[in-house]
Design a protein around this motif. Structure first.
Motif, PDB file in Angstrom:
ATOM      1  N   SER A 136      36.229 -14.151 -68.167  1.00  0.00           N
ATOM      2  CA  SER A 136      36.524 -13.650 -69.508  1.00  0.00           C
ATOM      3  C   SER A 136      36.191 -14.649 -70.602  1.00  0.00           C
ATOM      4  CB  SER A 136      38.004 -13.262 -69.610  1.00  0.00           C
ATOM      5  OG  SER A 136      38.831 -14.386 -69.374  1.00  0.00           O
ATOM      6  N   SER A 137      36.007 -15.929 -70.240  1.00  0.00           N
ATOM      7  CA  SER A 137      35.729 -16.926 -71.275  1.00  0.00           C
ATOM      8  C   SER A 137      34.645 -17.894 -70.836  1.00  0.00           C
ATOM      9  CB  SER A 137      37.000 -17.714 -71.624  1.00  0.00           C
ATOM     10  OG  SER A 137      37.321 -18.633 -70.601  1.00  0.00           O
ATOM     11  N   LEU A 138      33.993 -18.461 -71.830  1.00  0.00           N
ATOM     12  CA  LEU A 138      32.956 -19.464 -71.596  1.00  0.00           C
ATOM     13  C   LEU A 138      33.523 -20.695 -70.904  1.00  0.00           C
ATOM     14  CD1 LEU A 138      30.138 -20.784 -72.216  1.00  0.00           C
ATOM     15  CD2 LEU A 138      31.105 -21.480 -74.407  1.00  0.00           C
ATOM     16  N   GLU A 139      34.703 -21.142 -71.349  1.00  0.00           N
ATOM     17  CA  GLU A 139      35.299 -22.349 -70.800  1.00  0.00           C
ATOM     18  C   GLU A 139      35.600 -22.203 -69.308  1.00  0.00           C
ATOM     19  OE1 GLU A 139      35.513 -22.277 -75.032  1.00  0.00           O
ATOM     20  OE2 GLU A 139      36.266 -20.820 -73.568  1.00  0.00           O
ATOM     21  N   ASP A 140      36.148 -21.040 -68.909  1.00  0.00           N
ATOM     22  CA  ASP A 140      36.489 -20.822 -67.507  1.00  0.00           C
ATOM     23  C   ASP A 140      35.235 -20.782 -66.632  1.00  0.00           C
ATOM     24  OD1 ASP A 140      39.085 -20.664 -68.324  1.00  0.00           O
ATOM     25  OD2 ASP A 140      39.206 -18.478 -68.267  1.00  0.00           O
ATOM     26  N   ALA A 141      34.195 -20.099 -67.120  1.00  0.00           N
ATOM     27  CA  ALA A 141      32.942 -20.021 -66.359  1.00  0.00           C
ATOM     28  C   ALA A 141      32.306 -21.394 -66.206  1.00  0.00           C
ATOM     29  CB  ALA A 141      31.970 -19.062 -67.052  1.00  0.00           C
ATOM     30  N   THR A 142      32.371 -22.198 -67.262  1.00  0.00           N
ATOM     31  CA  THR A 142      31.800 -23.542 -67.216  1.00  0.00           C
ATOM     32  C   THR A 142      32.518 -24.409 -66.188  1.00  0.00           C
ATOM     33  OG1 THR A 142      31.187 -23.390 -69.545  1.00  0.00           O
ATOM     34  CG2 THR A 142      31.264 -25.595 -68.576  1.00  0.00           C
ATOM     35  N   LYS A 143      33.853 -24.369 -66.195  1.00  0.00           N
ATOM     36  CA  LYS A 143      34.628 -25.131 -65.212  1.00  0.00           C
ATOM     37  C   LYS A 143      34.260 -24.712 -63.792  1.00  0.00           C
ATOM     38  CE  LYS A 143      38.692 -24.193 -66.889  1.00  0.00           C
ATOM     39  NZ  LYS A 143      40.168 -24.136 -67.011  1.00  0.00           N
ATOM     40  N   ALA A 144      34.118 -23.411 -63.581  1.00  0.00           N
ATOM     41  CA  ALA A 144      33.790 -22.916 -62.245  1.00  0.00           C
ATOM     42  C   ALA A 144      32.419 -23.414 -61.791  1.00  0.00           C
ATOM     43  CB  ALA A 144      33.821 -21.385 -62.236  1.00  0.00           C
ATOM     44  N   MET A 145      31.449 -23.401 -62.691  1.00  0.00           N
ATOM     45  CA  MET A 145      30.099 -23.862 -62.340  1.00  0.00           C
ATOM     46  C   MET A 145      30.099 -25.341 -61.974  1.00  0.00           C
ATOM     47  SD  MET A 145      27.602 -21.942 -65.079  1.00  0.00           S
ATOM     48  CE  MET A 145      26.107 -22.471 -64.254  1.00  0.00           C
ATOM     49  N   ILE A 146      30.812 -26.135 -62.777  1.00  0.00           N
ATOM     50  CA  ILE A 146      30.827 -27.585 -62.542  1.00  0.00           C
ATOM     51  C   ILE A 146      31.516 -27.925 -61.231  1.00  0.00           C
ATOM     52  CG2 ILE A 146      31.729 -29.783 -63.403  1.00  0.00           C
ATOM     53  CD1 ILE A 146      31.360 -28.657 -66.234  1.00  0.00           C
ATOM     54  N   GLU A 147      32.660 -27.274 -60.978  1.00  0.00           N
ATOM     55  CA  GLU A 147      33.476 -27.624 -59.822  1.00  0.00           C
ATOM     56  C   GLU A 147      32.970 -27.024 -58.511  1.00  0.00           C
ATOM     57  OE1 GLU A 147      35.985 -29.718 -59.652  1.00  0.00           O
ATOM     58  OE2 GLU A 147      35.889 -30.206 -61.778  1.00  0.00           O
ATOM     59  N   MET A 148      32.407 -25.822 -58.568  1.00  0.00           N
ATOM     60  CA  MET A 148      32.108 -25.086 -57.341  1.00  0.00           C
ATOM     61  C   MET A 148      30.654 -25.178 -56.884  1.00  0.00           C
ATOM     62  SD  MET A 148      34.942 -23.892 -56.213  1.00  0.00           S
ATOM     63  CE  MET A 148      34.400 -22.663 -55.005  1.00  0.00           C
ATOM     64  N   ASN A 149      29.736 -25.532 -57.757  1.00  0.00           N
ATOM     65  CA  ASN A 149      28.330 -25.596 -57.356  1.00  0.00           C
ATOM     66  C   ASN A 149      28.139 -26.638 -56.251  1.00  0.00           C
ATOM     67  OD1 ASN A 149      25.665 -24.696 -57.584  1.00  0.00           O
ATOM     68  ND2 ASN A 149      25.123 -26.384 -58.930  1.00  0.00           N
ATOM     69  N   GLY A 150      27.624 -26.214 -55.105  1.00  0.00           N
ATOM     70  CA  GLY A 150      27.422 -27.100 -53.961  1.00  0.00           C
ATOM     71  C   GLY A 150      28.588 -27.147 -52.998  1.00  0.00           C
ATOM     72  N   ARG A 151      29.713 -26.500 -53.357  1.00  0.00           N
ATOM     73  CA  ARG A 151      30.873 -26.481 -52.467  1.00  0.00           C
ATOM     74  C   ARG A 151      30.604 -25.573 -51.262  1.00  0.00           C
ATOM     75  NH1 ARG A 151      36.157 -27.126 -54.602  1.00  0.00           N
ATOM     76  NH2 ARG A 151      36.206 -28.957 -55.964  1.00  0.00           N
ATOM     77  N   PHE A 152      31.287 -25.854 -50.165  1.00  0.00           N
ATOM     78  CA  PHE A 152      31.179 -25.015 -48.979  1.00  0.00           C
ATOM     79  C   PHE A 152      32.197 -23.886 -49.055  1.00  0.00           C
ATOM     80  CE2 PHE A 152      28.732 -28.457 -47.363  1.00  0.00           C
ATOM     81  CZ  PHE A 152      27.986 -27.950 -46.309  1.00  0.00           C
ATOM     82  N   LEU A 153      31.711 -22.656 -48.901  1.00  0.00           N
ATOM     83  CA  LEU A 153      32.579 -21.492 -48.705  1.00  0.00           C
ATOM     84  C   LEU A 153      32.249 -20.961 -47.321  1.00  0.00           C
ATOM     85  CD1 LEU A 153      32.565 -19.538 -52.095  1.00  0.00           C
ATOM     86  CD2 LEU A 153      34.100 -21.318 -51.299  1.00  0.00           C
ATOM     87  N   GLY A 154      33.185 -21.066 -46.426  1.00  0.00           N
ATOM     88  CA  GLY A 154      32.869 -20.735 -45.054  1.00  0.00           C
ATOM     89  C   GLY A 154      32.005 -21.837 -44.474  1.00  0.00           C
ATOM     90  N   SER A 155      30.821 -21.476 -44.005  1.00  0.00           N
ATOM     91  CA  SER A 155      29.943 -22.456 -43.353  1.00  0.00           C
ATOM     92  C   SER A 155      28.758 -22.877 -44.206  1.00  0.00           C
ATOM     93  CB  SER A 155      29.414 -21.858 -42.037  1.00  0.00           C
ATOM     94  OG  SER A 155      28.625 -20.706 -42.296  1.00  0.00           O
ATOM     95  N   LYS A 156      28.679 -22.407 -45.478  1.00  0.00           N
ATOM     96  CA  LYS A 156      27.497 -22.684 -46.281  1.00  0.00           C
ATOM     97  C   LYS A 156      27.860 -23.255 -47.652  1.00  0.00           C
ATOM     98  CE  LYS A 156      24.646 -18.907 -44.370  1.00  0.00           C
ATOM     99  NZ  LYS A 156      23.867 -17.708 -44.743  1.00  0.00           N
ATOM    100  N   PRO A 157      27.012 -24.168 -48.176  1.00  0.00           N
ATOM    101  CA  PRO A 157      27.203 -24.646 -49.549  1.00  0.00           C
ATOM    102  C   PRO A 157      26.633 -23.621 -50.526  1.00  0.00           C
ATOM    103  CG  PRO A 157      25.314 -25.740 -48.568  1.00  0.00           C
ATOM    104  CD  PRO A 157      25.905 -24.871 -47.492  1.00  0.00           C
ATOM    105  N   ILE A 158      27.432 -23.190 -51.497  1.00  0.00           N
ATOM    106  CA  ILE A 158      26.986 -22.155 -52.422  1.00  0.00           C
ATOM    107  C   ILE A 158      26.215 -22.756 -53.592  1.00  0.00           C
ATOM    108  CG2 ILE A 158      28.865 -20.609 -51.814  1.00  0.00           C
ATOM    109  CD1 ILE A 158      30.251 -21.456 -54.426  1.00  0.00           C
ATOM    110  N   SER A 159      25.416 -21.920 -54.240  1.00  0.00           N
ATOM    111  CA  SER A 159      24.657 -22.314 -55.422  1.00  0.00           C
ATOM    112  C   SER A 159      24.999 -21.346 -56.552  1.00  0.00           C
ATOM    113  CB  SER A 159      23.158 -22.284 -55.136  1.00  0.00           C
ATOM    114  OG  SER A 159      22.431 -22.626 -56.292  1.00  0.00           O
ATOM    115  N   ILE A 160      25.231 -21.869 -57.761  1.00  0.00           N
ATOM    116  CA  ILE A 160      25.698 -21.046 -58.874  1.00  0.00           C
ATOM    117  C   ILE A 160      24.736 -21.172 -60.055  1.00  0.00           C
ATOM    118  CG2 ILE A 160      27.610 -20.544 -60.436  1.00  0.00           C
ATOM    119  CD1 ILE A 160      29.459 -21.929 -58.483  1.00  0.00           C
ATOM    120  N   ALA A 161      24.466 -20.037 -60.704  1.00  0.00           N
ATOM    121  CA  ALA A 161      23.635 -20.023 -61.913  1.00  0.00           C
ATOM    122  C   ALA A 161      24.136 -18.909 -62.814  1.00  0.00           C
ATOM    123  CB  ALA A 161      22.167 -19.804 -61.570  1.00  0.00           C
TER     124      ALA A 161
END
Length: 333
Positions: free
Chosen positions: A303-328
């Motif tokens: 719903s907000s730019l700030e929340d989406a930005t935090k998610a991109m910074i923190e989660m890009n490259g993180r493992f979900l299950g067995s794979k590292p995710i990529s965010i754009a």
């Protein structure tokens, strides 16, 4: 040339305050603080026009680096020639012991700038060896970073746990090519922090190591392997990300949509929402499927730019299950 540039202004400085300040040097014709066209917030610099050249010179000689609202202002002659301002002619970039470690000098002609580079580059200032070179605008700097990114030789490895050391890490990656250096980062007790770096002698070896080792299992740990980035590169990417997000919001999007790829087959809408819900309010989550099976990518709308930005910074490259995710950023869905 009775006009001065005033830089490094505090955001709360007003035209009236500057008028009272500079009138002490002589009659002032006009003052303009440059502001953002949308928010009208100060951009941190202004122009002061004096009636007499001698008064402008007096202000430059006596007021440079004076404190206004807790910040030291910076004065120099205003450059009215738009071509010279934009071309970079006469600009020198220097690195010295200062608030941010760098500065800019603008000469009247290119020959003076070239002489400054020749005589000052590599010299010691306050026991620090400085770099002095031609000024590069943001577009050129970003193009240079992109070029370097496509020819990387250094890689970053994380998530390998606390039992790794330099020799073991070298054994793992030396099969891809000659390594120049291998370093596992350790704490004060000498124990691995779970991440490290490997430098290869060729881009081909580094690229192959990333392609084949990212997501591999080492002693029960799924590791992440990617191109090692310098701080300036990470900052440039984050800045570009923020600017793109801002443009999306200005164009009238209701919320900010993210595209998430390389999803594990076990990740569905609910699991994806749970992983990202801590960053803020989510409008919609959708993992794309075909015949009941995940297609390996999905979308999240915050719903907000700030929340989406935090998610991109923190989660890009993180493992979900067995794979590292990529965010754009998602264009549409």
């Amino acid at each position: 040339m009775a006009s001065l540039y005033v830089g490094d202004l505090h955001a709360d400085v007003t035209e009236d305050l500057l008028f009272r300040k500079f009138s002490a040097a002589g009659p002032v014709l006009s003052i303009r603080i440059c502001r953002d066209q949308v928010t009208r917030r100060s951009l941190g610099y202004a122009y002061v026009n004096f009636l007499q050249l001698t008064d402008a010179q007096k202000a430059l000689d006596t007021m440079n680096f004076d404190i206004i609202k807790g910040k030291s202002i910076r004065l120099m002659w205003s450059q009215r020639d738009a071509y010279l301002r934009r071309s970079g002619i006469g600009n020198v970039m220097s690195d010295d012991q200062g608030s941010k470690g760098y500065a800019f000098v603008h000469f009247q002609n290119q020959s003076a700038a070239d002489r400054a580079i020749e005589e000052m580059n590599g010299k010691l200032l306050k026991s620090c060896k400085v770099f002095v070179g031609r000024f590069k605008n943001r577009k050129d700097r970003e193009a240079e970073l992109r070029s370097k990114a496509s020819e990387f030789t250094n890689i970053y490895i994380k998530n390998f746990g606390g039992d790794m050391d330099d020799e073991r890490l070298k054994d793992v990656f030396s099969k891809y090519g000659k390594t120049l250096s291998v370093k596992v980062m350790t704490d004060s007790r000498g124990k691995s922090k779970g991440f490290g770096f490997v430098s290869f002698d060729s881009h081909e070896a580094a690229k192959k190591a990333v392609e084949e080792m990212n997501g591999r299992d080492i002693n029960g740990q799924l590791i992440f392997v990617g191109r090692a980035q310098k701080k300036v590169e990470r900052q440039a990417e984050l800045k570009q990300m923020f600017e793109q997000l801002k443009r999306e919001r200005i164009r009238g999007y209701q919320g900010v949509k993210l595209y998430v790829k390389n999803l594990d087959d076990t990740i569905d809408d609910e699991k994806l929402r749970n992983q990202f819900s801590s960053f803020g309010s989510i409008i919609r989550v959708k993992v794309m499927q075909q015949e009941g099976q995940s297609k390996g990518f999905g979308f999240i709308c915050f719903s907000s730019l700030e929340d989406a930005t935090k998610a991109m910074i923190e989660m890009n490259g993180r493992f979900l299950g067995s794979k590292p995710i990529s965010i754009a950023l998602a264009q549409s869905y």
